[in-house]
Design an enzyme around this catalytic site. Sequence first.
Site, PDB file in Angstrom:
ATOM      1  N   TYR A 148      48.440  34.897  36.913  1.00 14.64           N
ATOM      2  CA  TYR A 148      49.437  33.865  37.217  1.00 14.64           C
ATOM      3  C   TYR A 148      48.821  32.877  38.193  1.00 14.64           C
ATOM      4  O   TYR A 148      48.179  33.277  39.176  1.00 14.64           O
ATOM      5  CB  TYR A 148      50.679  34.507  37.841  1.00 14.64           C
ATOM      6  CG  TYR A 148      51.729  33.509  38.291  1.00 14.64           C
ATOM      7  CD1 TYR A 148      52.455  32.755  37.364  1.00 14.64           C
ATOM      8  CD2 TYR A 148      51.995  33.318  39.646  1.00 14.64           C
ATOM      9  CE1 TYR A 148      53.415  31.856  37.786  1.00 14.64           C
ATOM     10  CE2 TYR A 148      52.964  32.416  40.072  1.00 14.64           C
ATOM     11  CZ  TYR A 148      53.674  31.682  39.135  1.00 14.64           C
ATOM     12  OH  TYR A 148      54.626  30.783  39.556  1.00 14.64           O
ATOM     13  N   ASP A 176      41.040  31.920  41.596  1.00 12.74           N
ATOM     14  CA  ASP A 176      42.354  31.730  42.207  1.00 12.74           C
ATOM     15  C   ASP A 176      42.560  32.877  43.194  1.00 12.74           C
ATOM     16  O   ASP A 176      42.898  33.990  42.817  1.00 12.74           O
ATOM     17  CB  ASP A 176      43.438  31.709  41.133  1.00 12.74           C
ATOM     18  CG  ASP A 176      44.827  31.492  41.732  1.00 12.74           C
ATOM     19  OD1 ASP A 176      44.943  31.447  42.979  1.00 12.74           O
ATOM     20  OD2 ASP A 176      45.791  31.369  40.958  1.00 12.74           O
ATOM     21  N   LYS A 183      49.428  31.439  50.440  1.00 14.40           N
ATOM     22  CA  LYS A 183      49.982  32.651  51.046  1.00 14.40           C
ATOM     23  C   LYS A 183      49.455  32.889  52.468  1.00 14.40           C
ATOM     24  O   LYS A 183      49.927  32.262  53.400  1.00 14.40           O
ATOM     25  CB  LYS A 183      49.762  33.838  50.100  1.00 14.40           C
ATOM     26  CG  LYS A 183      50.533  33.587  48.778  1.00 14.40           C
ATOM     27  CD  LYS A 183      50.694  34.746  47.856  1.00 14.40           C
ATOM     28  CE  LYS A 183      51.690  34.384  46.745  1.00 14.40           C
ATOM     29  NZ  LYS A 183      51.182  34.368  45.406  1.00 14.40           N
TER      30      LYS A 183
HETATM   31  C1  LIG Z   1      51.457  33.199  44.405  1.00 12.96           C
HETATM   32  C2  LIG Z   1      50.338  32.750  43.540  1.00 12.96           C
HETATM   33  C3  LIG Z   1      50.242  31.421  43.076  1.00 12.96           C
HETATM   34  C4  LIG Z   1      51.326  30.412  43.301  1.00 12.96           C
HETATM   35  O1  LIG Z   1      51.535  30.125  44.647  1.00 12.96           O
HETATM   36  P1  LIG Z   1      52.945  29.461  45.092  1.00 12.96           P
HETATM   37  O2  LIG Z   1      52.760  29.217  46.544  1.00 12.96           O
HETATM   38  O3  LIG Z   1      53.997  30.453  44.745  1.00 12.96           O
HETATM   39  O4  LIG Z   1      53.080  28.195  44.303  1.00 12.96           O
HETATM   40  C5  LIG Z   1      49.113  31.053  42.381  1.00 12.96           C
HETATM   41  N1  LIG Z   1      48.141  31.939  42.122  1.00 12.96           N
HETATM   42  C6  LIG Z   1      48.198  33.216  42.532  1.00 12.96           C
HETATM   43  C7  LIG Z   1      47.063  34.135  42.239  1.00 12.96           C
HETATM   44  C8  LIG Z   1      49.310  33.671  43.231  1.00 12.96           C
HETATM   45  O5  LIG Z   1      49.382  34.958  43.603  1.00 12.96           O
END
Ligand SMILES: *Cc1c(COP(=O)(O)O)cnc(C)c1O
Length: 430
Positions: free
Chosen positions: A144, A239, A267
């Site tokens: 994701y 990511d 995060k």
């Molecule tokens: C949480 C997450 C996102 C999205 O981040 P948001 O701050 O919720 O937009 C993208 N990539 C990964 C791997 C994530 O865990």
Amino acid sequence: MTRESSHRAFERAKRLIPGGVNSPARAFGAVGGEPIFFRRGEGAWLVDVDGNRYLDYVGSWGPMILGHRHPAVVAALEEAISRGTSFGAPTEAESELAELVIQAVPSIEKVRLVNSGTEATMSAIRLARGHTGRDVIVKFAGNYHGHVDSLLVAAGSSAATLAVPDSPGVTAGTSRDTLVLGYNDPAGLAEAFRRHGERIAAVICEPVVGNMGCVAGTPEFLQAAREVTARHGALLIFDEVMTGFRVAYGGAQSLYGITPDLTTLGKIIGGGLPVGAYGGRAEIMDAMLPVGRVFQAGTLSGNPLATAAGIATLKVLRDGDAYAELERRSSRLASGLAASAAASGVPVHVARCGSMMTLFFNAEPVTDWETARRSDTKRYAAYFWGMVERGIYLPCSQYEALFVSTAHADDDIERTLAAAGEVLAGVGGL
Ligand SMILES: *Cc1c(COP(=O)(O)O)cnc(C)c1O
């Protein structure tokens, strides 16, 4: 345990907000029942609006690696608030956070701050396309990357065919520029490059996936992604919105010893405030306006509150022994969960990377979305509610990782294992 006030709060929210939530992951759709409304957090604990207390293993889905209201973060925020919350002009704190990130993450020479992980991945793929002059992005099933249109796609009918929209509102045109492949499948990746190599701008992946539950990339797979992208002039994007400063201070790339071209973060680097970031080699990053021509902007990007919380969090992580402690406690939690499940005759696979982990109700090792989806989500729902009733707040889906924070003490872990022992004994009969 009564949750009458949560119920009333949810009834009200549903009249005002679609589904009563501002992010669907909070809606308890995968476990049934109603979401719990919280009033405060303190260290490893959350208190709901009825006054019930829970040990928190969600940690706002990753950011709260120091637990709630860590004194260093609170002090930094109070100090920042006293000077003003947003100027829309440069501040020195932005460079301080950027410097911390660059010193920590091996591949990053320059970094741009944004407001969420979604913004980070959206900007990184725009940059990859602008830099390479190519259109196609490769992603992997079960990874994701936020709600970016071109990444909100599902695999077509056969592997290595172009993707189809995974949400109404994502156009077929958008999804045609994305390929969805199987995770941990170097052969599938090689085949995709054989067929579409000259059109591929970038491969984006979570080096350790958190978003189908915790699934680690194999070194062979990640190395293959590094090599095939380099050979075809495409960029490799890690990511690390979830894994950055989580699985190690330098992120998953420092564990694997693999250097991606671009990295996305979020995060933890916001310390509980909305932040994202993308960075990489200076030569690539300088394609962004105002040096280069790729557009990306943000009214609140790098604002004083978010940078203050992020800087304070990273300094605590850098200067203490956070990762050794997280490893020790997380390892105890994982082995205790596995032992309880075995004692209760419940087939599980416990997947863990540092302080992120998933108890898969699945007899086989989970390596990709195909194996993850065969997990027993009914058993997970029963386990989830059993733990809630015992004051343990876990992710409300089999397909999310739980997080241990530095605020979880040894006796918190033991309390969690005692609850899990009782609950798993009951789940075995399902
Ligand atoms: C949480 C997450 C996102 C999205 O981040 P948001 O701050 O919720 O937009 C993208 N990539 C990964 C791997 C994530 O865990």
